[in-house]
Design a protein around this motif. Structure first.
Motif, PDB file in Angstrom:
ATOM      1  N   SER A  32      13.143   4.868  42.688  1.00 11.90           N
ATOM      2  CA  SER A  32      12.609   4.663  41.713  1.00 11.90           C
ATOM      3  C   SER A  32      11.142   5.843  42.565  1.00 11.90           C
ATOM      4  O   SER A  32      10.799   6.451  41.240  1.00 11.90           O
ATOM      5  CB  SER A  32      13.183   5.218  40.105  1.00 11.90           C
ATOM      6  N   ALA A  56      10.157   7.188  38.498  1.00 12.46           N
ATOM      7  CA  ALA A  56      11.195   8.539  38.133  1.00 12.46           C
ATOM      8  C   ALA A  56      11.439   7.725  36.414  1.00 12.46           C
ATOM      9  O   ALA A  56      12.822   6.619  36.244  1.00 12.46           O
ATOM     10  CB  ALA A  56      12.477   9.269  38.281  1.00 12.46           C
ATOM     11  N   PRO A  59      16.129  11.966  35.674  1.00 14.02           N
ATOM     12  CA  PRO A  59      16.095  12.392  36.832  1.00 14.02           C
ATOM     13  C   PRO A  59      15.017  13.633  37.330  1.00 14.02           C
ATOM     14  O   PRO A  59      15.304  13.730  39.093  1.00 14.02           O
ATOM     15  CB  PRO A  59      17.601  12.945  37.361  1.00 14.02           C
ATOM     16  N   ASP A  60      14.436  14.427  37.137  1.00  8.46           N
ATOM     17  CA  ASP A  60      13.501  15.133  36.700  1.00  8.46           C
ATOM     18  C   ASP A  60      12.689  14.891  36.683  1.00  8.46           C
ATOM     19  O   ASP A  60      11.268  15.830  36.149  1.00  8.46           O
ATOM     20  CB  ASP A  60      14.222  16.440  36.414  1.00  8.46           C
ATOM     21  N   TYR A  91       8.598  17.356  46.573  1.00  8.83           N
ATOM     22  CA  TYR A  91       8.707  18.319  45.963  1.00  8.83           C
ATOM     23  C   TYR A  91       7.261  18.274  44.696  1.00  8.83           C
ATOM     24  O   TYR A  91       6.571  17.284  45.030  1.00  8.83           O
ATOM     25  CB  TYR A  91       9.729  17.495  44.218  1.00  8.83           C
ATOM     26  N   GLN A 108       6.794  17.006  35.441  1.00  8.01           N
ATOM     27  CA  GLN A 108       8.252  17.637  35.553  1.00  8.01           C
ATOM     28  C   GLN A 108       7.987  17.638  37.015  1.00  8.01           C
ATOM     29  O   GLN A 108       6.841  18.302  37.429  1.00  8.01           O
ATOM     30  CB  GLN A 108       8.695  18.971  34.346  1.00  8.01           C
ATOM     31  N   SER A 111      11.774  21.014  41.216  1.00  2.57           N
ATOM     32  CA  SER A 111      13.177  20.754  41.872  1.00  2.57           C
ATOM     33  C   SER A 111      13.641  19.622  41.989  1.00  2.57           C
ATOM     34  O   SER A 111      12.359  19.009  41.846  1.00  2.57           O
ATOM     35  CB  SER A 111      12.941  21.997  43.026  1.00  2.57           C
ATOM     36  N   ASN A 113      16.043  15.669  41.939  1.00  3.02           N
ATOM     37  CA  ASN A 113      16.086  14.453  41.239  1.00  3.02           C
ATOM     38  C   ASN A 113      15.900  13.819  41.560  1.00  3.02           C
ATOM     39  O   ASN A 113      16.111  13.445  43.402  1.00  3.02           O
ATOM     40  CB  ASN A 113      17.710  14.704  40.587  1.00  3.02           C
ATOM     41  N   ASN A 430      26.266  13.269  43.188  1.00  2.00           N
ATOM     42  CA  ASN A 430      24.466  12.762  42.889  1.00  2.00           C
ATOM     43  C   ASN A 430      24.015  11.732  42.267  1.00  2.00           C
ATOM     44  O   ASN A 430      23.023  11.401  42.661  1.00  2.00           O
ATOM     45  CB  ASN A 430      24.741  14.225  41.790  1.00  2.00           C
ATOM     46  N   ASP A 431      24.445  11.110  41.739  1.00  2.00           N
ATOM     47  CA  ASP A 431      24.227   9.727  41.357  1.00  2.00           C
ATOM     48  C   ASP A 431      24.363   8.722  42.580  1.00  2.00           C
ATOM     49  O   ASP A 431      25.124   8.606  43.420  1.00  2.00           O
ATOM     50  CB  ASP A 431      24.774   9.637  40.206  1.00  2.00           C
TER      51      ASP A 431
END
Length: 515
Positions: A32, A56, A59-60, A91, A108, A111, A113, A430-431
């Motif tokens: 993260s 993080a 996620p975003d 990102y 933020q 795009s 995660n 995803n996770d």
């Protein structure tokens, strides 16, 4: 348990406690952590302005120091980049919350995660071991990294130290620690031995000579929590003390031994009660037989006496020539004598004493050693047992399980029965977490071992899951074999120990309605 066994168990617990951060947990937290870069452009060329670290919290969303992104507020030609620690993508981002008063900023992502860090909301102790994670510029310079290399995913640097409580900055609440830091570490997390965030590294002390030791200050979780709540960010946190998987294994072994000893003691007590009940029942049966024999002999004596009288009367009537009366008296006498003989010879025998012994159902031989069992078929609601769990990033909500005898949970998830019981491996799309769930329908125990895997491990596990399918409920032997093979191959790519272990205790009852 013998004295030697107890000493060995105690030693096992002592040596199971980690002396420093478990590398596997720190590696999971690294997922993260990001490099926060500021890049300027003049239309044709781009050049590096500066960088810091971050991590993080959603996620975003990325948390960092305010001073890391402060130039963005005054230099419109700067762009913000978020470089993760792994993968192939970077990102863009924009600052959505800025608090120079406690040196915090929230970014933020435009795009993508990221895996999310978890915070430890409990008390930090003096001398506690900690690890600082970030991107110190001195390491980049020592490696001679180019701009293109600095904006490509690369693993951050980890340094270790200890907390010194009681000394905080005057401006805002901080943690003082001895984990080495350099310019570029700002905004990175300070984590405990379970990889939970204790604070955000903000600034370091400056020594007057080369012999001076360096110290770091991290913005405390009290400041962070207030900042994130004002920014309407829901973040993960736990107050469960940090324990290693080895320590939990030792505690579980001790618990199993204690339960075995408890069951043995209960069985011994039940056997003693059974033996006493058996002795009492035998004495009662023996007394019943003695009473029955005495009663039978008394009845036989009475019948014999009346039978002799009847036979005597028959003889008297014979001398008197009363044939009819004689015959009646003789018949009665014969019946009475036969009854006396039957009563005597059919009296209760001591050989039948065992047939008369009756024990309560809970004191039968079969009941000894058969502790009460749980029937998992049907609806089960499982609640976390924090004393037996290792919690780092997960929430601890109740887990509903609707179970069938064939291992189908909640109508869709097929569990496979193996030497560890009923298990199911979850590999989400995803996770970045792989879970091994175990359910024991005989005890109502449910356990989840969670692996916070790196990108390479996740790719391998997802490829295997795609190869074999998601594991829907089935009774087809061929499909069950394929699912068992899938779980075996996924296990083979996992680390030796999980990062988390969540232990639940299930009870019977109607499940809450689906949300």
């Amino acid at each position: 348990m013998t004295l030697i066994a107890r000493i060995l168990a105690a030693l096992t617990l002592i040596f199971a406690i980690p002396a420093s951060a478990e590398q596997q947990d720190v590696a999971a937290t690294v997922r993260s952590v990001v490099r926060v870069v500021l890049i300027a452009s003049n239309g044709n060329d781009s050049y590096f302005v500066g960088h810091g670290s971050g991590f993080a919290v959603a996620p975003d969303k990325v948390l960092t120091n305010a001073h890391v992104v402060e130039l963005l507020r005054t230099e419109p030609n700067l762009s913000l980049g978020i470089i993760p620690s792994e993968g192939k993508k970077s990102y863009g981002g924009k600052v959505i919350a800025f608090s120079p008063g406690n040196d915090l900023a929230l970014i933020q992502l435009t795009s993508g995660n990221l895996p999310v860090s978890s915070f430890f909301a409990g008390a930090v102790t003096d001398g506690q071991h900690v690890t600082a994670i970030g991107y110190p510029g001195v390491v980049d310079r020592a490696q001679g990294l180019s701009l293109s290399e600095m904006i490509a995913p690369v693993s951050p640097v980890k340094t270790s130290g200890n907390v010194s409580t009681g000394r905080s900055s005057h401006s805002f609440d901080t943690l003082l620690h001895t984990a080495p830091m350099a310019q570029g570490n700002s905004g990175g997390p300070l984590v405990d031995d379970c990889g939970r965030v204790l604070g955000v590294n903000s600034f370091g002390s400056q020594g007057e000579s080369d012999a001076d030791a360096e110290f770091g200050f991290a913005v405390s979780n009290r400041e962070i929590g207030s900042f994130l709540r004002q920014a309407s960010v829901q973040f993960q946190r736990t107050t469960v003390p940090c324990r290693s998987i080895a320590e939990l294994d030792a505690l579980e072994a001790q618990r199993a031994q204690d339960e075995l000893e408890k069951q043995d003691a209960q069985d011994a007590a039940l056997r003693a009660q059974r033996d006493q009940a058996m002795q009492n029942a035998r004495q009662e049966a023996q007394q019943d037989i003695i009473s029955g024999r005495e009663n039978a002999i008394a009845v036989a004596a009475v019948l014999l006496a009346f039978g002799v009288l009847a036979v005597g009367a028959a003889g008297l009537f014979h001398t008197q020539g009363k044939t009819k009366t004689r015959n009646q008296a003789g018949a009665v006498g014969a019946v009475l004598l036969l009854g006396a003989g039957a009563a005597f010879f059919l009296r209760p025998s001591f050989s039948g004493i065992d047939d008369r012994i009756a024990l309560p159902a809970n004191m039968t031989e079969a009941a000894v050693g058969d502790g009460a069992t749980y029937d998992g078929v049907g609806d089960n609601l499982c609640r976390i047992d924090e004393s037996r769990s290792r919690i780092t990033v997960s929430d601890t909500q109740d887990v509903p399980i609707r179970w069938t005898e064939k291992g189908c949970a909640n109508g869709s998830a097929q569990y496979i029965e193996d030497n560890e019981g009923w298990t199911r491996i979850l590999v989400p799309a995803n996770d970045a977490t792989i879970s091994i769930n175990r359910f024991d329908p005989k005890t109502g125990g449910f356990r989840t071992d969670r692996y916070l895997a790196d990108a390479t491990t996740m790719d391998k596990a997802r490829a295997l899951r795609a190869k074999f399918g998601a594991g829907q409920c089935t009774r087809d032997p061929e499909q069950l074999t394929k699912q068992a093979q899938s779980q075996a191959e996924i296990r083979a790519v996992l680390p030796s120990q999980p990062n988390e272990r969540l232990v639940y205790r299930c009870t019977k009852g109607a499940l809450p309605p689906a949300q």
